[in-house]
Design a protein around this motif. Structure first.
Motif, PDB file in Angstrom:
ATOM      1  N   ALA A  11       0.844  -1.203   0.000  1.00  0.00           N
ATOM      2  CA  ALA A  11       0.000   0.000   0.000  1.00  0.00           C
ATOM      3  C   ALA A  11       0.877   1.251   0.000  1.00  0.00           C
ATOM      4  O   ALA A  11       0.600   2.224  -0.701  1.00  0.00           O
ATOM      5  CB  ALA A  11      -0.908  -0.005   1.234  1.00  0.00           C
ATOM      6  N   HIS A  21       2.333   1.867  -3.457  1.00  0.00           N
ATOM      7  CA  HIS A  21       1.305   2.356  -4.380  1.00  0.00           C
ATOM      8  C   HIS A  21       0.991   3.826  -4.094  1.00  0.00           C
ATOM      9  O   HIS A  21       0.930   4.662  -5.000  1.00  0.00           O
ATOM     10  CB  HIS A  21       0.051   1.488  -4.252  1.00  0.00           C
ATOM     11  CG  HIS A  21      -1.020   1.880  -5.215  1.00  0.00           C
ATOM     12  ND1 HIS A  21      -2.111   2.618  -4.837  1.00  0.00           N
ATOM     13  CD2 HIS A  21      -1.128   1.702  -6.544  1.00  0.00           C
ATOM     14  CE1 HIS A  21      -2.867   2.850  -5.887  1.00  0.00           C
ATOM     15  NE2 HIS A  21      -2.298   2.302  -6.941  1.00  0.00           N
ATOM     16  N   SER A  40      -7.694   3.506  -0.969  1.00  0.00           N
ATOM     17  CA  SER A  40      -7.637   2.310  -0.111  1.00  0.00           C
ATOM     18  C   SER A  40      -6.196   2.049   0.346  1.00  0.00           C
ATOM     19  O   SER A  40      -5.970   1.573   1.455  1.00  0.00           O
ATOM     20  CB  SER A  40      -8.315   1.101  -0.756  1.00  0.00           C
ATOM     21  OG  SER A  40      -7.498   0.592  -1.758  1.00  0.00           O
ATOM     22  N   SER A  41      -5.201   2.403  -0.483  1.00  0.00           N
ATOM     23  CA  SER A  41      -3.803   2.263  -0.038  1.00  0.00           C
ATOM     24  C   SER A  41      -3.533   3.198   1.140  1.00  0.00           C
ATOM     25  O   SER A  41      -2.888   2.816   2.114  1.00  0.00           O
ATOM     26  CB  SER A  41      -2.832   2.635  -1.164  1.00  0.00           C
ATOM     27  OG  SER A  41      -2.987   1.780  -2.236  1.00  0.00           O
ATOM     28  N   SER A  71      -8.145   3.162  -5.757  1.00  0.00           N
ATOM     29  CA  SER A  71      -7.095   2.296  -5.207  1.00  0.00           C
ATOM     30  C   SER A  71      -6.114   3.130  -4.372  1.00  0.00           C
ATOM     31  O   SER A  71      -5.566   2.643  -3.379  1.00  0.00           O
ATOM     32  CB  SER A  71      -6.358   1.543  -6.320  1.00  0.00           C
ATOM     33  OG  SER A  71      -5.768   2.458  -7.203  1.00  0.00           O
TER      34      SER A  71
END
Ligand code: HEM
Length: 507
Positions: free
Chosen positions: A184, A187, A214-215, A211
């Motif tokens: 995470a 990213h 959420s990371s 995404s």
């Protein structure tokens, strides 16, 4: 009317192909390694002269290239600082941490960091933490690859090593680079890197940012866990010491002075858990990616320059007889000058923080007479700076570790004004010594034990004359300088022939 950027009343030069309305926006949208090559070209055109760049909707900016201007910028933190431009883009990831912080919060985090990088902690790093983590993780991974004959990603192996080492040193915690947190974090930092190139990031993220969000949530959860673990450990220790004091039992040895000291001093300095969590995460990210990437580029350079590897091995074989017990005194420039020079040379060509950016908080005139209004961006591209022929000569683009040595073979370090890889002035890198010690340790140990062969899949082409051309590896989009696609290698155990004459630690 707002005053504009000028030098002695004249407009500054602009890079070739600057467009009337878009300015330099298009090049900023290109992959980061293309952008860095563009900065190198601009550096070759403008030399040390400050030039102007612009991107619609962003504050006006200049690129500085001279050591005098850089010194002024680095030493005047109060007027050329981490401004809103930087903080808006990096806040989601770095929050209140030292990378974003200014004023009192920065001072307090800096103080906590300085307390952590003591000689005793560096000794513990080299004599206990590095050998243990290397033995338990790196060596196992490499042995497995030797046994299977499989291809390993050396970048990943090195990131596992540095993540675990920094996790142990700073938080007394087992942190795995391949954990959901590690992934995470990678990213999220790639994504934040892109925000610096895309002026409409806030708009594109509405559609493509799921995404990333959420990371960020995973990174935040994990950094709070670091704090919770440290708090539990502190309460346990306090409870145990109450019991032993009550017993009159003084036989329990004091705990290792190294472990937990950074997180402990952060907890002691800040009441708010979120601030401690952000501060802790900033130290982890400042320490693990930069070091792993620098080692990755260094091994890459050595694989591409076998003559340089031979020289390093010659020095190491002569000076270090017992690679399983490397004393910190051996890792100093006086003992292994060429090995450190080789690390510096890799850092020069592939600086893990390749690009720096600050913002004026009031109107400022730089030493070369460039006037900047408030809120102007001041940019320097370390990647280009380190390839300047004005500093490093006509062969600046070549990997040549010998350039760091004088005629007696002694290492001649360069000041941060010519080699700004670790920054300089009041915000110089706190982990410079740690990174150098780890770098030399890794070279001594790994160059002695292993042979790496780069897997060239897709990198070789044959030109019209039948000559093989091997493409250079490039960096990926990120805040730092990861290698795109990793560094695939095959590994062999090296047959180390130790010279009869033991020169230094001849056990
Ligand atoms: C090769 C490895 C490294 C390189 C190239 C490097 C480079 C840098 C640079 C360029 C900065 C300035 C960033 C900025 O303000 O924009 C910096 C700051 C910092 N570095 Fe490093 N670093 C390395 C390793 C480490 C390590 C191992 C640690 C600690 C574990 C560390 C901790 C820090 C901290 C805490 C700061 C913030 C200093 C401040 O703002 O006062 N670094 N580093």
């Amino acid at each position: 009317k707002e005053p504009k950027i000028h030098r002695n009343g004249e407009k500054l030069k602009r890079p070739p192909n600057t467009l009337p309305v878009l300015g330099n926006a298009i090049v900023f949208l290109r992959p980061r390694h293309v952008l860095f090559d563009w900065f190198v070209k601009c550096q070759q055109i403008f030399g040390r002269e400050t030039f102007e760049i612009s991107v619609p909707s962003l504050p006006p900016g200049v690129v500085i290239n001279s050591p005098e201007n850089l010194e002024f910028v680095l030493k005047n933190e109060s007027i050329i600082t981490k401004g809103d431009f930087f903080k808006q883009r990096s806040w989601d990831l770095f929050g209140y941490g030292i990378i974003n912080a200014t004023g009192d919060s920065w001072r307090a985090q800096r103080k906590a960091g300085v307390k952590f990088f003591t000689a005793a902690n560096l000794d513990a790093l080299i004599e206990h933490v590095m050998p243990t983590v290397y033995q338990d993780t790196t060596r196992k991974q490499l042995l497995e690859a030797v046994r299977d004959g499989s291809v390993i990603d050396l970048q990943k192996v090195l990131l596992d090593l540095t993540t675990t080492v920094v996790g142990h040193m700073a938080y007394d915690m087992e942190i795995d680079a391949s954990s959901p947190f590690g992934k995470a974090f990678d990213h999220a930092s790639d994504h934040v890197g892109l925000r610096f190139q895309n002026p409409l990031y806030w708009l594109t993220e509405m559609f493509t940012g799921a995404s990333f969000r959420s990371s960020l949530a995973e990174v935040r959860r994990f950094s709070m866990q670091i704090v919770t673990n440290a708090r539990k450990r502190r309460s346990r220790a306090a409870f145990e010491s109450l019991i032993t004091e009550g017993d009159g039992d003084t036989s329990t040895p004091p705990s290792d002075p190294c472990f937990g000291s950074l997180i402990d001093s952060l907890i002691e300095s800040f009441a708010e858990p979120q601030v401690v969590a952000d501060a802790a995460l900033n130290f982890l990210s400042a320490g693990r990616d930069t070091t792993a990437q620098s080692f990755t580029w260094m091994f890459y350079a050595l694989m591409r320059h076998p003559e340089a590897l031979k020289e390093v091995r010659k020095e190491v074989d002569e000076k270090v007889s017992n690679i399983e017990d490397i004393d910190i005194s051996l890792l100093q420039p006086a003992t292994l000058p060429l090995t450190l020079a080789t690390y510096y040379e890799a850092l020069r060509l592939y600086p893990p923080i390749p690009f720096e950016l600050k913002q004026t908080s009031q109107p400022v005139t730089l030493p070369d007479g460039t006037f900047l209004p408030a809120n102007a961006l001041v940019v320097w591209c370390i990647y280009a700076f380190n390839r300047a022929v004005e500093i490093y000569g006509d062969d600046a683009h070549l990997f040549r570790p010998g350039r760091w040595l004088d005629e007696d073979g002694k290492l001649v370090p360069r000041s941060f004004l010519e080699f700004p890889v670790f920054n300089g002035g009041p915000r110089s890198c706190l982990g410079k010594k740690m990174a150098e010690l780890m770098g030399v340790w890794v070279m001594v140990r790994m160059c002695s034990e292993w042979d790496f062969d780069e897997v060239m899949d897709g990198l070789v082409r044959v030109d019209d004359n039948g000559k093989e051309i091997v493409r250079e590896r490039v960096s990926a989009n990120s805040l730092t300088l990861p290698m795109e696609g990793g560094l695939p290698c095959r590994v062999r155990m090296r047959d180390r022939k130790v010279p009869q004459e033991r020169k230094v630690n001849g056990h």
